[in-house]
Design a protein around this motif. Structure first.
Motif, short mmCIF file in Angstrom:
data_model
loop_
_atom_site.label_atom_id
_atom_site.label_comp_id
_atom_site.label_asym_id
_atom_site.label_seq_id
_atom_site.Cartn_x
_atom_site.Cartn_y
_atom_site.Cartn_z
N PRO A 168 0.88 -1.33 0.06
CA PRO A 168 -0.09 -0.09 0.00
C PRO A 168 1.09 1.18 0.19
O PRO A 168 2.17 1.34 0.19
CB PRO A 168 -0.84 -0.06 1.30
N GLY A 169 0.25 2.08 -0.74
CA GLY A 169 0.89 3.63 -0.65
C GLY A 169 1.48 3.92 0.92
O GLY A 169 2.48 4.51 0.77
N ALA A 170 0.81 3.88 1.83
CA ALA A 170 1.25 4.08 3.10
C ALA A 170 2.43 3.54 3.75
O ALA A 170 3.18 4.15 4.56
CB ALA A 170 0.09 4.05 4.25
N VAL A 249 -7.09 14.78 8.67
CA VAL A 249 -6.75 13.23 8.17
C VAL A 249 -5.49 12.55 8.70
O VAL A 249 -5.42 11.56 8.86
CB VAL A 249 -6.91 13.50 6.73
N THR A 250 -4.43 13.74 8.73
CA THR A 250 -3.20 13.10 9.42
C THR A 250 -3.19 12.64 10.71
O THR A 250 -2.53 11.70 11.04
CB THR A 250 -2.14 14.46 9.20
N ARG A 251 -3.93 13.28 11.68
CA ARG A 251 -4.24 12.89 12.96
C ARG A 251 -4.87 11.39 12.95
O ARG A 251 -4.57 10.57 13.93
CB ARG A 251 -5.00 14.02 13.78
N SER A 252 -6.02 11.49 12.20
CA SER A 252 -6.70 10.20 11.89
C SER A 252 -5.72 8.87 11.67
O SER A 252 -5.98 7.80 12.18
CB SER A 252 -7.86 10.45 11.13
N ILE A 253 -4.87 9.15 10.49
CA ILE A 253 -3.94 8.05 10.25
C ILE A 253 -3.08 7.88 11.48
O ILE A 253 -2.93 6.64 11.58
CB ILE A 253 -3.21 8.72 9.08
N GLY A 254 -2.67 8.75 12.28
CA GLY A 254 -1.59 8.33 13.30
C GLY A 254 -2.44 7.65 14.33
O GLY A 254 -2.06 6.55 15.05
N ALA A 255 -3.66 8.22 14.48
CA ALA A 255 -4.40 7.40 15.58
C ALA A 255 -4.60 5.80 15.28
O ALA A 255 -4.52 5.18 16.31
CB ALA A 255 -5.66 8.32 15.99
N LEU A 256 -5.42 5.85 14.19
CA LEU A 256 -5.70 4.47 13.70
C LEU A 256 -4.48 3.48 13.63
O LEU A 256 -4.71 2.14 14.14
CB LEU A 256 -6.51 4.52 12.41
N THR A 257 -3.46 3.92 13.27
CA THR A 257 -2.25 3.07 12.90
C THR A 257 -1.60 2.77 14.49
O THR A 257 -1.28 1.73 14.60
CB THR A 257 -0.96 3.86 12.22
N LEU A 288 -7.14 -5.08 12.99
CA LEU A 288 -6.77 -5.18 11.70
C LEU A 288 -7.69 -4.32 10.99
O LEU A 288 -7.23 -3.47 10.00
CB LEU A 288 -7.46 -6.55 11.17
N ALA A 289 -8.95 -3.89 11.58
CA ALA A 289 -9.86 -2.98 11.16
C ALA A 289 -9.39 -1.60 10.85
O ALA A 289 -9.30 -0.61 10.34
CB ALA A 289 -11.08 -2.95 11.61
N ALA A 290 -8.81 -1.18 12.43
CA ALA A 290 -8.02 0.08 12.72
C ALA A 290 -6.91 0.34 11.65
O ALA A 290 -6.75 1.22 11.26
CB ALA A 290 -7.86 0.13 14.21
N LEU A 291 -6.13 -0.71 11.62
CA LEU A 291 -4.95 -0.77 10.70
C LEU A 291 -5.26 -0.56 9.34
O LEU A 291 -4.56 0.20 8.70
CB LEU A 291 -4.06 -1.88 11.05
N GLY A 292 -6.41 -1.05 8.90
CA GLY A 292 -6.65 -1.26 7.54
C GLY A 292 -7.34 0.27 7.36
O GLY A 292 -6.83 0.83 6.11
N GLY A 293 -7.74 0.68 8.05
CA GLY A 293 -8.18 2.19 7.80
C GLY A 293 -7.12 3.34 7.95
O GLY A 293 -7.26 4.01 7.33
N GLY A 294 -6.32 2.88 8.71
CA GLY A 294 -5.01 3.84 9.00
C GLY A 294 -4.41 3.88 7.43
O GLY A 294 -4.01 4.66 6.72
N LEU A 295 -4.05 2.41 6.92
CA LEU A 295 -3.27 2.35 5.50
C LEU A 295 -4.30 2.84 4.64
O LEU A 295 -3.53 3.64 3.62
CB LEU A 295 -3.33 1.06 5.25
N LEU A 296 -5.51 2.86 4.74
CA LEU A 296 -6.35 3.30 3.53
C LEU A 296 -6.23 4.88 3.34
O LEU A 296 -6.07 5.60 2.39
CB LEU A 296 -7.68 2.89 3.46
N LEU A 297 -6.35 5.64 4.55
CA LEU A 297 -6.06 7.00 4.58
C LEU A 297 -4.63 7.43 4.30
O LEU A 297 -4.48 8.41 3.56
CB LEU A 297 -6.60 7.48 5.87
N GLY A 298 -3.72 6.59 4.92
CA GLY A 298 -2.28 6.85 4.56
C GLY A 298 -2.00 6.88 3.08
O GLY A 298 -1.16 7.47 2.64
#
Length: 381
Positions: A168-170, A249-257, A288-298
């Protein structure tokens, strides 16, 4: 010149799709090979039965022999096997000289024991070497050696460059570092073989300490040239460019990851330890759901494009599913009959091969029959 007459309306251009065929000689998706190898490794982590571990090694070795290509990175399997044997031998040597902490009555031989001060109680150098201690160390080290061989099978089968493209791009920046680390051993082995062949063609010896020292400098020089070439290539292609994203969005990526990664690690520990934890599976799914969301946004930060992506067809599903099926079956069977998966070293008994787990391990042979044949040298996949 008169204009060319047109009939009807112009149709909108259709998006260009990949024309790569999912059948015939081609490279299997590297993610499928890694999922297959991770499944075998997870199965090996559940047992210390040497017969089951050797069966896993035989399954991985047969698949590598049948489905690896002729690329330089595909020759690393033998190096990982040698590394596994070194780990096995070092662990047994430590057991002989330092003991294993497992008592026994069958003394094989006795070494001179060095006296140690009082603050080093529990540690010994020399002394009696028992059969029970050697068996315990052999079982434990054989499991670690099997894990190394499974990793070597993935390195020999999965193209590291294609694995980087599939990330993934992230994870692209971290994936570059991982791919460079994974390709170091195969490239090192290829360089050593090339230089030794050149020395033999010149009539020089390729054995001994002097030969080893003379080979080391060209290998280091080749590694340095590869590193400089890789850095120049990445710089010329604009590596590291990212898109601007809103701060929320950047904060959401960090929190989910940050929430997903610890949850996945803790859940994997709960699943792989002795006794299946009931909380592990829900925590794993949540992580996995939280990590997937972080990777999708990242992935929105990445501005790179993909050229000719590898297809994920039914062959990839079968290869990845076979490895995961082996892991799932052995995890389930180990909870039903733990004695067959962990033979006791005290008292020493001959291990037995349980039939159901053995048949489950044989499912890992499926890639040898369903995976596509790798392209031959000069053949375009």
């Amino acid at each position: 010149m008169s204009p060319v007459p047109t009939t009807g309306r112009l149709r909108p251009a259709r998006p260009v799709r990949s024309t790569r065929s999912a059948i015939g000689p081609r490279h299997l998706h590297p993610g499928a090979w890694w999922l297959w190898a991770i499944g075998l490794g997870a199965a090996a982590s559940r047992t210390t039965n040497p017969l089951l571990l050797l069966l896993i090694v035989a399954v991985s070795g047969y698949v590598v022999a049948v489905r690896r290509s002729t690329e330089p990175w595909a020759r690393s399997y033998a190096a990982f096997v040698r590394l596994a044997l070194v780990v096995l031998g070092v662990r047994l040597l430590f057991t002989v000289f330092l003991g294993s902490g497992v008592g026994g009555t069958h003394v094989l031989f006795t070494l001179p024991q060095l006296p140690l001060p009082d603050w080093a109680q529990g540690v010994r150098i020399g002394g009696a070497v028992t059969l029970e201690g050697l068996l315990f160390s052999l079982y434990q080290s054989l499991r670690l050696a099997t894990l190394l061989i499974c990793v070597g099978a993935a390195n020999a089968l999965a193209n590291p460059a294609r694995l980087l493209r599939a990330l993934p791009g992230a994870l692209y920046e971290a994936g570059v570092a991982a791919v460079v680390a994974l390709t170091f051993t195969p490239n090192l082995v290829a360089d050593v073989q090339r230089i030794r062949s050149a020395r033999r063609l010149r009539g020089r010896s390729d054995r001994g300490l002097r030969s080893l020292l003379s080979v080391g400098l060209p290998v280091l020089e080749s590694a340095l040239e590869r590193s400089v070439s890789l850095a120049a290539t990445m710089d010329s292609r604009g590596f590291g460019r990212t898109a601007d994203l809103p701060r929320r969005v950047t904060r959401s990526i960090g929190a989910l990851t940050l929430a997903g990664l610890p949850a996945v690690c803790v859940a994997c520990y709960g699943l792989l330890t002795e006794g299946t934890a009931r909380w592990a599976l829900p925590v794993l799914l949540t992580g996995l759901a939280a990590l997937g969301g972080g990777l999708l946004l990242g992935g929105r930060r990445s501005v790179r494009t993909r050229y000719r992506p590898d297809p994920w067809a039914w062959r990839e599903w079968l290869v990845a599913g076979s490895g995961l099926a082996v892991a799932a079956l052995l995890i389930w069977l180990s909870g039903r009959d733990p004695g067959a998966f962990n033979p006791p070293a005290v008292p020493p008994t001959a291990p037995e091969l349980p039939l159901l787990p053995a048949f489950a391990v044989l499912i890992g042979l499926l890639p040898a029959f369903v995976a596509p044949a790798p392209p031959r040298p000069g053949e375009r996949p």
